[in-house]
Design a protein around this motif. Sequence first.
Motif, PDB file in Angstrom:
ATOM      1  N   THR A  19     -43.243  49.534  71.364  1.00  0.00           N
ATOM      2  CA  THR A  19     -42.698  48.354  70.682  1.00  0.00           C
ATOM      3  C   THR A  19     -41.413  48.644  69.907  1.00  0.00           C
ATOM      4  OG1 THR A  19     -44.164  48.832  68.807  1.00  0.00           O
ATOM      5  CG2 THR A  19     -44.971  47.281  70.461  1.00  0.00           C
ATOM      6  N   ALA A  20     -40.916  49.870  69.957  1.00  0.00           N
ATOM      7  CA  ALA A  20     -39.682  50.215  69.241  1.00  0.00           C
ATOM      8  C   ALA A  20     -38.471  49.713  70.025  1.00  0.00           C
ATOM      9  CB  ALA A  20     -39.597  51.718  69.040  1.00  0.00           C
ATOM     10  N   PRO A  21     -37.394  49.348  69.338  1.00  0.00           N
ATOM     11  CA  PRO A  21     -36.178  48.917  70.048  1.00  0.00           C
ATOM     12  C   PRO A  21     -35.527  50.087  70.777  1.00  0.00           C
ATOM     13  CG  PRO A  21     -35.754  49.075  67.704  1.00  0.00           C
ATOM     14  CD  PRO A  21     -37.221  49.303  67.880  1.00  0.00           C
ATOM     15  N   TYR A  22     -34.728  49.760  71.783  1.00  0.00           N
ATOM     16  CA  TYR A  22     -33.965  50.762  72.529  1.00  0.00           C
ATOM     17  C   TYR A  22     -32.619  50.956  71.842  1.00  0.00           C
ATOM     18  CZ  TYR A  22     -37.294  50.117  76.371  1.00  0.00           C
ATOM     19  OH  TYR A  22     -38.438  50.055  77.138  1.00  0.00           O
ATOM     20  N   GLU A  23     -32.194  52.205  71.749  1.00  0.00           N
ATOM     21  CA  GLU A  23     -30.906  52.527  71.137  1.00  0.00           C
ATOM     22  C   GLU A  23     -30.120  53.467  72.048  1.00  0.00           C
ATOM     23  OE1 GLU A  23     -31.367  54.063  67.223  1.00  0.00           O
ATOM     24  OE2 GLU A  23     -32.671  52.428  66.539  1.00  0.00           O
TER      25      GLU A  23
END
Length: 285
Positions: A19-23
Amino acid sequence: MSVVSLLGVKIMNNPAPFTAPYEFEITFECLEQLREDLEWKLTYVGSATSAEHDQELDSLLVGPIPIGVNKFIFEADPPNLTRLPSSEIIGVTVILLTCSYDGREFVRVGYYVNNEYDSEELNNDPPAKPIIERVRRNILAEKPRVTRFAIKWDSEESAPAEYPPDQPEADTLDDDGTAYGAEEAEMQAALEKELEETETAAQDKQKDGDQETVETKEKEEDEESEAGSEDLEEESSESEDDEEDEEGAEAEDTEMADGEDKAPAANDTNGEQKSADSHPEVMVH
């Protein structure tokens, strides 16, 4: 030649929770001043069997673009779980990072993503309903798949040739399917002929070797036979010489014996004569 060249992509948070954003840290080079912005997109492939589950996670317009090397951070939200099949959340999938200019895509970077639980127990016996908070993603950043496309930029000179090019005479040409099949048949026949010649040469070589072996063996036997004949002849000659020597020796012995026998006889006669001479008065009747 591309006006914009992608130099590198660095994934900032990897591995990370599902569920973490992509960077992404993206570095590119621009060779000319562009009138339009660059559009970057990140797409998540939700299913390997259907494109309807693909999600565009985020898009970003970057511009105006200065000439030279440029760098920026691109962040994208995680996929929407309600649009993903629950049976395909765990496992391997793909994300696509693309860049377009004036609606024309010129570069695409694909990454494999492995989604799995953070414990071996859950991975060995996954629950029927995925536990999202225990799922972690791991992007295979070392093996990206980069595809580049030639596009038209701002000037007509930068426009690529049309593909496929117009071929108005193509319909008037004969179908080359027959010729292609004939060419394959010729290649196959040539290959079979070459294999046959190779096998024949190997067999002839083997026969020559066997014949040479036989001739060598016969030659050795002949030499042995000749040597045996010579020995026999020498032995025969020696035997004949020995027999002649023995016969000569016997003859000499016989002559000597005869001489001895004859000598006393002569002596006896002489003796009798001498005796008669010494006694002339004795008459024998």
